[in-house]
Write a protein that holds these residues in place. Structure first.
Motif, PDB file in Angstrom:
ATOM      1  N   ARG A   1       0.850  -1.176   0.000  1.00 14.58           N
ATOM      2  CA  ARG A   1       0.000   0.000   0.000  1.00 14.58           C
ATOM      3  C   ARG A   1       0.893   1.236   0.000  1.00 14.58           C
ATOM      4  N   LEU A   2       0.635   2.161  -0.912  1.00 15.20           N
ATOM      5  CA  LEU A   2       1.434   3.371  -1.020  1.00 15.20           C
ATOM      6  C   LEU A   2       0.724   4.585  -0.436  1.00 15.20           C
ATOM      7  N   LEU A   3      -0.602   4.613  -0.559  1.00  9.90           N
ATOM      8  CA  LEU A   3      -1.356   5.782  -0.105  1.00  9.90           C
ATOM      9  C   LEU A   3      -2.791   5.362   0.147  1.00  9.90           C
ATOM     10  N   GLU A   4      -3.327   5.819   1.252  1.00  9.19           N
ATOM     11  CA  GLU A   4      -4.738   5.597   1.555  1.00  9.19           C
ATOM     12  C   GLU A   4      -5.258   6.856   2.221  1.00  9.19           C
ATOM     13  N   LEU A   5      -6.364   7.402   1.690  1.00 12.88           N
ATOM     14  CA  LEU A   5      -6.903   8.609   2.302  1.00 12.88           C
ATOM     15  C   LEU A   5      -8.364   8.820   1.950  1.00 12.88           C
ATOM     16  N   LEU A   6      -9.021   9.554   2.823  1.00 14.01           N
ATOM     17  CA  LEU A   6     -10.367  10.050   2.583  1.00 14.01           C
ATOM     18  C   LEU A   6     -10.202  11.455   2.035  1.00 14.01           C
ATOM     19  N   PHE A   7     -11.064  11.869   1.106  1.00 14.00           N
ATOM     20  CA  PHE A   7     -10.922  13.197   0.523  1.00 14.00           C
ATOM     21  C   PHE A   7     -12.272  13.808   0.208  1.00 14.00           C
ATOM     22  N   GLY A   8     -12.265  15.134   0.184  1.00 17.61           N
ATOM     23  CA  GLY A   8     -13.395  15.935  -0.265  1.00 17.61           C
ATOM     24  C   GLY A   8     -12.872  16.914  -1.303  1.00 17.61           C
ATOM     25  N   GLY A   9     -13.706  17.814  -1.753  1.00 23.02           N
ATOM     26  CA  GLY A   9     -13.322  18.757  -2.795  1.00 23.02           C
ATOM     27  C   GLY A   9     -12.115  19.602  -2.431  1.00 23.02           C
ATOM     28  N   GLU A  10     -12.040  20.023  -1.190  1.00 24.17           N
ATOM     29  CA  GLU A  10     -10.920  20.861  -0.766  1.00 24.17           C
ATOM     30  C   GLU A  10      -9.590  20.109  -0.737  1.00 24.17           C
ATOM     31  N   ASP A  11      -9.649  18.784  -0.766  1.00 24.79           N
ATOM     32  CA  ASP A  11      -8.439  17.961  -0.695  1.00 24.79           C
ATOM     33  C   ASP A  11      -7.864  17.601  -2.061  1.00 24.79           C
TER      34      ASP A  11
ATOM     35  N   VAL B   1      -1.671  10.527 -13.038  1.00 25.07           N
ATOM     36  CA  VAL B   1      -2.130  11.511 -12.057  1.00 25.07           C
ATOM     37  C   VAL B   1      -3.376  12.233 -12.571  1.00 25.07           C
ATOM     38  N   LEU B   2      -3.397  12.603 -13.837  1.00 23.78           N
ATOM     39  CA  LEU B   2      -4.580  13.245 -14.416  1.00 23.78           C
ATOM     40  C   LEU B   2      -5.785  12.306 -14.354  1.00 23.78           C
ATOM     41  N   ALA B   3      -5.587  11.043 -14.675  1.00 26.42           N
ATOM     42  CA  ALA B   3      -6.679  10.070 -14.645  1.00 26.42           C
ATOM     43  C   ALA B   3      -7.218   9.901 -13.227  1.00 26.42           C
ATOM     44  N   VAL B   4      -6.332   9.777 -12.247  1.00 23.43           N
ATOM     45  CA  VAL B   4      -6.768   9.652 -10.849  1.00 23.43           C
ATOM     46  C   VAL B   4      -7.535  10.904 -10.438  1.00 23.43           C
ATOM     47  N   HIS B   5      -7.033  12.055 -10.818  1.00 18.30           N
ATOM     48  CA  HIS B   5      -7.695  13.317 -10.481  1.00 18.30           C
ATOM     49  C   HIS B   5      -9.107  13.369 -11.070  1.00 18.30           C
ATOM     50  N   GLU B   6      -9.270  12.948 -12.313  1.00 20.53           N
ATOM     51  CA  GLU B   6     -10.597  12.943 -12.948  1.00 20.53           C
ATOM     52  C   GLU B   6     -11.576  12.064 -12.168  1.00 20.53           C
ATOM     53  N   VAL B   7     -11.127  10.887 -11.778  1.00 21.03           N
ATOM     54  CA  VAL B   7     -12.006   9.967 -11.045  1.00 21.03           C
ATOM     55  C   VAL B   7     -12.313  10.528  -9.656  1.00 21.03           C
ATOM     56  N   ALA B   8     -11.320  11.121  -8.997  1.00 24.70           N
ATOM     57  CA  ALA B   8     -11.551  11.714  -7.675  1.00 24.70           C
ATOM     58  C   ALA B   8     -12.539  12.882  -7.773  1.00 24.70           C
ATOM     59  N   CYS B   9     -12.409  13.708  -8.805  1.00 28.42           N
ATOM     60  CA  CYS B   9     -13.354  14.812  -9.018  1.00 28.42           C
ATOM     61  C   CYS B   9     -14.767  14.281  -9.225  1.00 28.42           C
ATOM     62  N   ASN B  10     -14.895  13.190  -9.966  1.00 26.24           N
ATOM     63  CA  ASN B  10     -16.217  12.580 -10.172  1.00 26.24           C
ATOM     64  C   ASN B  10     -16.797  12.095  -8.849  1.00 26.24           C
ATOM     65  N   ALA B  11     -15.958  11.519  -7.987  1.00 30.98           N
ATOM     66  CA  ALA B  11     -16.438  11.046  -6.685  1.00 30.98           C
ATOM     67  C   ALA B  11     -16.993  12.207  -5.871  1.00 30.98           C
ATOM     68  N   VAL B  12     -16.304  13.342  -5.909  1.00 29.90           N
ATOM     69  CA  VAL B  12     -16.765  14.522  -5.170  1.00 29.90           C
ATOM     70  C   VAL B  12     -18.051  15.066  -5.787  1.00 29.90           C
ATOM     71  N   GLU B  13     -18.066  15.208  -7.107  1.00 26.62           N
ATOM     72  CA  GLU B  13     -19.208  15.831  -7.778  1.00 26.62           C
ATOM     73  C   GLU B  13     -20.456  14.947  -7.801  1.00 26.62           C
ATOM     74  N   HIS B  14     -20.275  13.661  -8.043  1.00 27.88           N
ATOM     75  CA  HIS B  14     -21.431  12.775  -8.246  1.00 27.88           C
ATOM     76  C   HIS B  14     -21.603  11.731  -7.143  1.00 27.88           C
ATOM     77  N   GLY B  15     -20.633  11.608  -6.263  1.00 31.11           N
ATOM     78  CA  GLY B  15     -20.640  10.514  -5.299  1.00 31.11           C
ATOM     79  C   GLY B  15     -20.787  10.915  -3.855  1.00 31.11           C
ATOM     80  N   GLY B  16     -21.487  12.004  -3.594  1.00 32.49           N
ATOM     81  CA  GLY B  16     -21.753  12.357  -2.209  1.00 32.49           C
ATOM     82  C   GLY B  16     -20.788  13.364  -1.604  1.00 32.49           C
ATOM     83  N   GLY B  17     -19.937  13.981  -2.418  1.00 39.14           N
ATOM     84  CA  GLY B  17     -19.078  15.045  -1.914  1.00 39.14           C
ATOM     85  C   GLY B  17     -17.747  14.605  -1.333  1.00 39.14           C
TER      86      GLY B  17
END
Length: 142
Positions: free
Chosen positions: A17-27, A53-69
């Motif tokens: 495991r390299l990284l594990e975190l919870l995130f919101g839009g500000e993160d 990194v761009l691909a991960v960012h796109e998916v993370a943005c989708n989680a924030v926008e469409h997946g409960g913030g």
């Protein structure tokens, strides 16, 4: 790439495991930096590093926008590849939302981020979780 990341020693890591975190839009800006650092340390080089990194960012943005913030990210090294799993608490979705051809910018058609993610990674897996979506991106370390 940040100059500090370029100067860090690189090493191939065993399955770990390299990284594990919870995130919101500000993160999201910090998430992008941390994914960059971890992927570079694991041996992912440009231009694939920037693509991942761009691909991960796109998916993370989708989680924030469409997946409960908010969402959860797990990045790990496994069998010569980096795997990043992003989960959220939204309604979930299937791969059918990803258009087969590049979506038009002016058409209002959704799925551009996921379409781009599919182009930038070696594999994109989408599954339903107990609640929400589970999106896994895979890119080979070459």
């Amino acid at each position: 790439m940040d100059a500090n990341v370029a100067d860090l020693p690189r090493k191939r890591l065993p399955q770990e495991r390299l990284l594990e975190l919870l995130f919101g839009g500000e993160d999201l800006p910090g998430l992008r930096l941390r994914v960059t650092q971890c992927a570079a340390l694991a041996g992912l080089d440009e231009p694939r590093l920037g693509d991942f990194v761009l691909a991960v960012h796109e998916v993370a943005c989708n989680a924030v926008e469409h997946g409960g913030g908010r969402g959860r990210l797990l990045l790990h090294h496994h069998d010569g590849a980096l795997r990043c799993r992003v989960t959220d608490d939204g309604p979930g979705f299937t791969e059918e939302v990803i258009p087969p051809d590049p979506p038009g910018i002016l058409s209002g058609e959704g799925g551009r981020g996921l379409w781009l993610t599919r182009q930038l990674t070696d594999r994109l897996e989408i599954a339903a979780g107990a609640v929400g979506a589970v999106v896994t991106l895979v890119i080979a370390l070459r």
